[in-house]
Write a protein that holds these residues in place. Sequence first.
Motif, PDB file in Angstrom:
ATOM      1  N   PRO A 129       0.815  -1.222   0.000  1.00 21.82           N
ATOM      2  CA  PRO A 129       0.000   0.000   0.000  1.00 21.82           C
ATOM      3  C   PRO A 129       0.844   1.265   0.000  1.00 21.82           C
ATOM      4  O   PRO A 129       0.409   2.301  -0.537  1.00 21.82           O
ATOM      5  CB  PRO A 129      -0.831  -0.116   1.279  1.00 21.82           C
ATOM      6  N   PHE A 130       2.033   1.202   0.577  1.00 18.40           N
ATOM      7  CA  PHE A 130       2.882   2.398   0.629  1.00 18.40           C
ATOM      8  C   PHE A 130       3.291   2.831  -0.771  1.00 18.40           C
ATOM      9  O   PHE A 130       3.114   3.992  -1.153  1.00 18.40           O
ATOM     10  CB  PHE A 130       4.114   2.131   1.487  1.00 18.40           C
ATOM     11  N   PHE A 131       3.831   1.902  -1.562  1.00 19.27           N
ATOM     12  CA  PHE A 131       4.302   2.274  -2.896  1.00 19.27           C
ATOM     13  C   PHE A 131       3.181   2.346  -3.925  1.00 19.27           C
ATOM     14  O   PHE A 131       3.410   2.796  -5.052  1.00 19.27           O
ATOM     15  CB  PHE A 131       5.405   1.316  -3.351  1.00 19.27           C
ATOM     16  N   ALA A 132       1.982   1.917  -3.534  1.00 17.37           N
ATOM     17  CA  ALA A 132       0.819   2.074  -4.419  1.00 17.37           C
ATOM     18  C   ALA A 132       0.082   3.383  -4.151  1.00 17.37           C
ATOM     19  O   ALA A 132      -0.898   3.697  -4.844  1.00 17.37           O
ATOM     20  CB  ALA A 132      -0.131   0.892  -4.240  1.00 17.37           C
ATOM     21  N   ALA A 133       0.538   4.146  -3.168  1.00 17.54           N
ATOM     22  CA  ALA A 133      -0.150   5.387  -2.795  1.00 17.54           C
ATOM     23  C   ALA A 133      -0.189   6.366  -3.965  1.00 17.54           C
ATOM     24  O   ALA A 133       0.820   6.614  -4.620  1.00 17.54           O
ATOM     25  CB  ALA A 133       0.548   6.024  -1.597  1.00 17.54           C
ATOM     26  N   SER A 134      -1.371   6.914  -4.213  1.00  7.17           N
ATOM     27  CA  SER A 134      -1.526   7.909  -5.284  1.00  7.17           C
ATOM     28  C   SER A 134      -1.892   9.277  -4.737  1.00  7.17           C
ATOM     29  O   SER A 134      -2.081  10.225  -5.498  1.00  7.17           O
ATOM     30  CB  SER A 134      -2.599   7.445  -6.280  1.00  7.17           C
ATOM     31  N   MET A 171       6.545  11.743  -0.678  1.00  3.20           N
ATOM     32  CA  MET A 171       7.623  12.014  -1.634  1.00  3.20           C
ATOM     33  C   MET A 171       8.486  10.774  -1.856  1.00  3.20           C
ATOM     34  O   MET A 171       8.902  10.481  -2.977  1.00  3.20           O
ATOM     35  CB  MET A 171       8.481  13.179  -1.144  1.00  3.20           C
ATOM     36  N   LEU A 172       8.730  10.018  -0.791  1.00  6.41           N
ATOM     37  CA  LEU A 172       9.515   8.790  -0.927  1.00  6.41           C
ATOM     38  C   LEU A 172       8.718   7.697  -1.636  1.00  6.41           C
ATOM     39  O   LEU A 172       9.266   6.951  -2.459  1.00  6.41           O
ATOM     40  CB  LEU A 172       9.966   8.303   0.454  1.00  6.41           C
ATOM     41  N   ALA A 173       7.430   7.602  -1.333  1.00  2.14           N
ATOM     42  CA  ALA A 173       6.593   6.575  -1.942  1.00  2.14           C
ATOM     43  C   ALA A 173       6.465   6.774  -3.448  1.00  2.14           C
ATOM     44  O   ALA A 173       6.266   5.800  -4.193  1.00  2.14           O
ATOM     45  CB  ALA A 173       5.207   6.576  -1.298  1.00  2.14           C
ATOM     46  N   THR A 174       6.578   8.010  -3.911  1.00  2.00           N
ATOM     47  CA  THR A 174       6.428   8.318  -5.341  1.00  2.00           C
ATOM     48  C   THR A 174       7.766   8.647  -5.997  1.00  2.00           C
ATOM     49  O   THR A 174       7.801   9.120  -7.133  1.00  2.00           O
ATOM     50  CB  THR A 174       5.458   9.500  -5.522  1.00  2.00           C
ATOM     51  N   ASN A 175       8.862   8.374  -5.275  1.00  3.23           N
ATOM     52  CA  ASN A 175      10.197   8.654  -5.805  1.00  3.23           C
ATOM     53  C   ASN A 175      10.587   7.567  -6.803  1.00  3.23           C
ATOM     54  O   ASN A 175      10.676   6.391  -6.445  1.00  3.23           O
ATOM     55  CB  ASN A 175      11.202   8.721  -4.657  1.00  3.23           C
ATOM     56  N   ALA A 176      10.830   7.959  -8.036  1.00  2.00           N
ATOM     57  CA  ALA A 176      11.138   6.980  -9.077  1.00  2.00           C
ATOM     58  C   ALA A 176      12.409   6.200  -8.784  1.00  2.00           C
ATOM     59  O   ALA A 176      12.546   5.040  -9.200  1.00  2.00           O
ATOM     60  CB  ALA A 176      11.260   7.686 -10.433  1.00  2.00           C
ATOM     61  N   SER A 177      13.336   6.815  -8.044  1.00  2.00           N
ATOM     62  CA  SER A 177      14.602   6.138  -7.760  1.00  2.00           C
ATOM     63  C   SER A 177      14.419   4.947  -6.823  1.00  2.00           C
ATOM     64  O   SER A 177      15.261   4.050  -6.772  1.00  2.00           O
ATOM     65  CB  SER A 177      15.610   7.125  -7.154  1.00  2.00           C
ATOM     66  N   LEU A 178      13.324   4.936  -6.055  1.00  2.00           N
ATOM     67  CA  LEU A 178      13.049   3.816  -5.159  1.00  2.00           C
ATOM     68  C   LEU A 178      12.204   2.732  -5.832  1.00  2.00           C
ATOM     69  O   LEU A 178      12.028   1.650  -5.268  1.00  2.00           O
ATOM     70  CB  LEU A 178      12.326   4.295  -3.894  1.00  2.00           C
ATOM     71  N   PHE A 195       8.457  -4.220   5.061  1.00  2.00           N
ATOM     72  CA  PHE A 195       8.498  -2.872   4.509  1.00  2.00           C
ATOM     73  C   PHE A 195       9.722  -2.753   3.619  1.00  2.00           C
ATOM     74  O   PHE A 195      10.700  -3.502   3.792  1.00  2.00           O
ATOM     75  CB  PHE A 195       8.563  -1.836   5.642  1.00  2.00           C
ATOM     76  N   VAL A 196       9.666  -1.869   2.663  1.00  2.00           N
ATOM     77  CA  VAL A 196      10.830  -1.529   1.844  1.00  2.00           C
ATOM     78  C   VAL A 196      11.331  -0.179   2.334  1.00  2.00           C
ATOM     79  O   VAL A 196      10.621   0.820   2.271  1.00  2.00           O
ATOM     80  CB  VAL A 196      10.473  -1.482   0.345  1.00  2.00           C
ATOM     81  N   THR A 197      12.539  -0.168   2.834  1.00  2.00           N
ATOM     82  CA  THR A 197      13.059   0.969   3.588  1.00  2.00           C
ATOM     83  C   THR A 197      13.863   1.960   2.767  1.00  2.00           C
ATOM     84  O   THR A 197      14.276   2.991   3.294  1.00  2.00           O
ATOM     85  CB  THR A 197      13.978   0.462   4.712  1.00  2.00           C
ATOM     86  N   GLY A 198      14.125   1.636   1.487  1.00  2.00           N
ATOM     87  CA  GLY A 198      15.065   2.466   0.750  1.00  2.00           C
ATOM     88  C   GLY A 198      16.467   2.303   1.300  1.00  2.00           C
ATOM     89  O   GLY A 198      17.267   3.235   1.299  1.00  2.00           O
TER      90      GLY A 198
END
Length: 333
Positions: free
Chosen positions: A43-48, A85-92, A135-138
């Motif tokens: 859900p974190f990285f799917a956040a819109s 900002m981290l959830a939508t960061n393309a680098s992650l 979780f994916v922590t970066g």
Amino acid sequence: MYYRILILLTLLFAFGCGKKDCRLPKEIASIPVDVAIERLEKPFFAASSRQDIVNMLQRNPLFRQAYLQAGVGSPDSAQVNSLYMLATNASLDTLAREAMQKFANMQREEQQLETAFKVIKHHYPAFHVPQVKTFVTGLGSLGSDLFVSDSLLVFGIDYFIGPEATYRPQAYEYILSRYERSQMVPAAMLLLSNKFNQTDSRERTLLAEMINMGKAYYFVSSVMPCTPDSLIVGYTAQQMADVASNEGRIWAHFIEKSLLFEKSPFVVNKYIGMRPNTPEIDAQAPGRIGTWVGWQIVRKYMERNPEVSLPELMAETDYRKIFNASKYKPEKD
């Protein structure tokens, strides 16, 4: 050369056959424990939207407070903005995709945890099974590789993708070698052992530290009876075979150098701390070899004293008692 290679031992450890029958006794297997790992990275990285982040945090207050180290109460706008900002960061994105692909199915980890928690509840009936989340922590931007408390266990799965990952933790190779999926649950149980492992903080001798760590490894091997020793201590199969075949020579080093009651933190850390090897013994001797010896001492103690339960071992703070009763004295070839 210091090491004598024993091919039979190498094969035993390589294929995980060093354990005898590891099935749980019926009275332990029947203890009701159900582990369902919640995948919070999804859900974190799917956040819109920022509201999606707020919703996730509100559904997981313990995770937010303990793991993300945020305060109590409603999430503040600064935290939400930062996480969005981290959830939508393309680098992650690459890291998150690889982590979720690697850990697409975590039934193996759920089974390992169920087994471990059943054994713990058998010995400690008051033990409450913690929430388990991933979780994916970066690689540290959002949290740690492992978090263990009385009520929460979190795996930072991006640390454990393995050598095929596009991005890996910034660490020496001998540390990276421990960031493998197969070592993830044993490492968490090693952290959890701190809850039960009572020690005397006034005793800082090398032998005391060896036995304290030996108790911790014994705890992990007890709650994960089907797990090869190599995955618990973080040695390769070859290293396990080598230290086993040279146990007497390793022990002779500690005796001949009068190291057991050494209190210098610098000296103690040479044998307990994370290092690529222990050149004081041999260039090929693995690091943390003192913890492995401490594990063997504790094993001997428990073999010679079968009436001692796991809780009684973990509650024992007299390291000299454990050492003396173990009668540990491997022969030097």
